[in-house]
Design a protein around this motif. Structure first.
Motif, short mmCIF file in Angstrom:
data_model
loop_
_atom_site.label_atom_id
_atom_site.label_comp_id
_atom_site.label_asym_id
_atom_site.label_seq_id
_atom_site.Cartn_x
_atom_site.Cartn_y
_atom_site.Cartn_z
N SER A 1 -24.54 -21.59 10.13
CA SER A 1 -23.07 -20.98 9.91
C SER A 1 -22.41 -22.06 8.99
O SER A 1 -22.42 -23.00 9.00
CB SER A 1 -22.24 -20.96 11.12
OG SER A 1 -20.86 -20.83 10.95
N PRO A 2 -21.55 -21.44 7.95
CA PRO A 2 -20.85 -22.23 6.95
C PRO A 2 -19.67 -23.08 7.75
O PRO A 2 -19.42 -24.16 7.23
CB PRO A 2 -20.19 -21.15 5.97
CG PRO A 2 -20.38 -19.93 6.82
CD PRO A 2 -21.47 -20.00 7.62
N LYS B 1 -10.59 -21.47 0.40
CA LYS B 1 -9.34 -21.99 -0.31
C LYS B 1 -8.47 -22.99 0.59
O LYS B 1 -8.02 -23.95 -0.19
CB LYS B 1 -8.11 -20.76 -0.17
CG LYS B 1 -8.56 -19.58 -1.10
CD LYS B 1 -7.64 -18.77 -1.22
CE LYS B 1 -7.70 -17.29 -1.83
NZ LYS B 1 -6.70 -16.27 -1.62
N ASN B 2 -9.25 -23.35 1.85
CA ASN B 2 -8.47 -24.36 2.45
C ASN B 2 -9.70 -25.29 3.35
O ASN B 2 -9.57 -25.02 4.52
CB ASN B 2 -7.46 -23.88 3.42
CG ASN B 2 -6.36 -23.07 2.87
OD1 ASN B 2 -5.52 -23.65 2.44
ND2 ASN B 2 -6.45 -21.83 3.12
N ASN C 1 -16.95 -32.12 6.86
CA ASN C 1 -17.85 -31.96 5.93
C ASN C 1 -17.39 -31.11 4.79
O ASN C 1 -18.22 -29.87 4.59
CB ASN C 1 -19.25 -31.67 6.31
CG ASN C 1 -20.43 -32.17 5.56
OD1 ASN C 1 -20.03 -32.25 4.21
ND2 ASN C 1 -21.50 -32.40 6.08
N PRO C 2 -16.17 -30.91 4.35
CA PRO C 2 -15.64 -29.81 3.42
C PRO C 2 -16.58 -29.42 2.18
O PRO C 2 -16.79 -28.44 1.83
CB PRO C 2 -14.18 -30.39 3.09
CG PRO C 2 -14.32 -31.78 3.29
CD PRO C 2 -15.20 -32.03 4.55
N ASP C 3 -17.31 -30.49 1.48
CA ASP C 3 -18.01 -30.29 0.61
C ASP C 3 -19.30 -29.26 0.78
O ASP C 3 -19.45 -28.42 0.32
CB ASP C 3 -18.48 -31.44 -0.05
CG ASP C 3 -17.41 -32.39 -0.83
OD1 ASP C 3 -16.51 -31.67 -1.19
OD2 ASP C 3 -17.80 -33.52 -0.98
N LEU D 1 -18.11 -25.64 1.11
CA LEU D 1 -17.88 -24.97 0.04
C LEU D 1 -19.25 -24.78 -0.66
O LEU D 1 -19.46 -23.65 -1.09
CB LEU D 1 -16.99 -25.70 -1.14
CG LEU D 1 -15.67 -25.99 -0.70
CD1 LEU D 1 -15.07 -27.06 -1.43
CD2 LEU D 1 -14.77 -24.77 -0.55
N ASP D 2 -20.20 -25.35 -0.58
CA ASP D 2 -21.60 -25.39 -1.00
C ASP D 2 -22.05 -24.23 -0.43
O ASP D 2 -22.82 -23.51 -1.09
CB ASP D 2 -22.36 -26.49 -1.09
CG ASP D 2 -22.11 -27.67 -2.12
OD1 ASP D 2 -21.37 -27.29 -2.76
OD2 ASP D 2 -22.61 -28.95 -1.61
N THR D 3 -22.07 -24.00 0.82
CA THR D 3 -22.49 -22.94 1.79
C THR D 3 -21.96 -21.52 1.24
O THR D 3 -22.64 -20.60 1.16
CB THR D 3 -22.40 -23.28 3.22
OG1 THR D 3 -22.95 -24.54 3.69
CG2 THR D 3 -23.38 -22.06 4.05
#
Length: 259
Positions: free
Chosen positions: A92-93, A157-158, A164-166, A169-171
């Protein structure tokens, strides 16, 4: 073909496309035999074989005595009869880890993504099928599709309040469906159960493929068994209705998208 839930009747074996409705006309299951082409099935098989070969984490399996039936060895085909590693894994992202960390822990990517650098490649390799299953959802339940897509946009967007926000976003950059999670199951039978942690009144997409015979998918509430041949996809409210897939002759994989 539309099948209305029977009262007390003999079990029916379905092998043609249909949907199931309650007495108020609400559709709670769609059955699409042969939805996924042989070409796309081969793409999926290649992807799961690569995951088996390259990933140190990937598909997981537990002991026969374990309480978690999803990874209980007794439900899996013997490993020496399988071309791919037996086991199951969820990706899951962004979700809340069940039973891990403090109650107020923020959402973030599944540990299966955090701990496995090969997982993103698997998601790239299965993008086409994930997108197709999402597109079907847009036709059979447009509101649920729109809700899932809006969530993906919001996460993209948020990301800053997430773990692990990076990686989130990559996922999301390669996540190809409105569903919020994906499970891969290799060579397992599935006992009757309800997915009690799933979304309320949501469809999950359950797709099976492989070289096997005698596939059957049962929904006791409908008194029906579906012919679960390779490439078949079922959209079902799995939180509400008990369901299961019996053992087969041969090698079977399952691709499940859910909320």
């Amino acid at each position: 073909v539309t099948a209305v839930i029977p009262g007390r009747s003999k079990e029916i074996l379905r092998d043609r496309p249909c949907n199931l409705r309650d007495k108020n006309g609400r559709i709670w299951c769609w059955f699409f035999p042969g939805l996924i082409s042989k070409h796309r099935q081969r793409q999926l098989t290649t992807a799961i074989l690569l995951l088996s070969d390259n990933s140190r984490k990937g598909l997981q399996i537990g002991p026969e005595s374990g309480s978690n039936w999803r990874v209980n060895q007794k439900l899996y085909r013997p490993a020496h009869l399988c071309s791919a590693k037996i086991g199951a894994v969820c990706y899951s992202p962004c979700w809340y880890e069940q039973g891990r960390g403090p109650p107020d822990a923020s959402a973030g990517p599944s540990l299966s993504l955090v701990n496995d650098p090969d997982a993103l490649q698997f998601l790239r390799d299965t993008q086409e099928v994930a997108a197709l299953l999402g597109a079907i959802l847009s036709l059979i339940h447009p509101a649920l599709f729109a809700q899932g897509m809006e969530l993906m946009k919001t996460l993209y967007k948020n990301p800053h309040d997430l773990r692990n926000p990076d990686l989130v976003l990559d996922t999301l950059a390669i996540w190809a469906s409105p569903f919020t999670a994906l499970s891969i199951i290799s060579n397992r039978s599935t006992p009757m159960h309800r997915d009690t942690l799933g979304g309320m009144n949501c469809f999950d997409a359950v797709m099976s493929w492989g070289e096997y015979e005698n596939g059957r998918f049962k929904i006791p509430a409908a008194g029906m068994t579906f012919r679960y041949d390779s490439g078949t996809t079922i959209y079902l409210d799995t939180r509400t209705f008990r369901h299961g897939a019996s053992a087969v002759v041969g090698e079977r994989f399952c691709f499940v998208l859910f909320f």
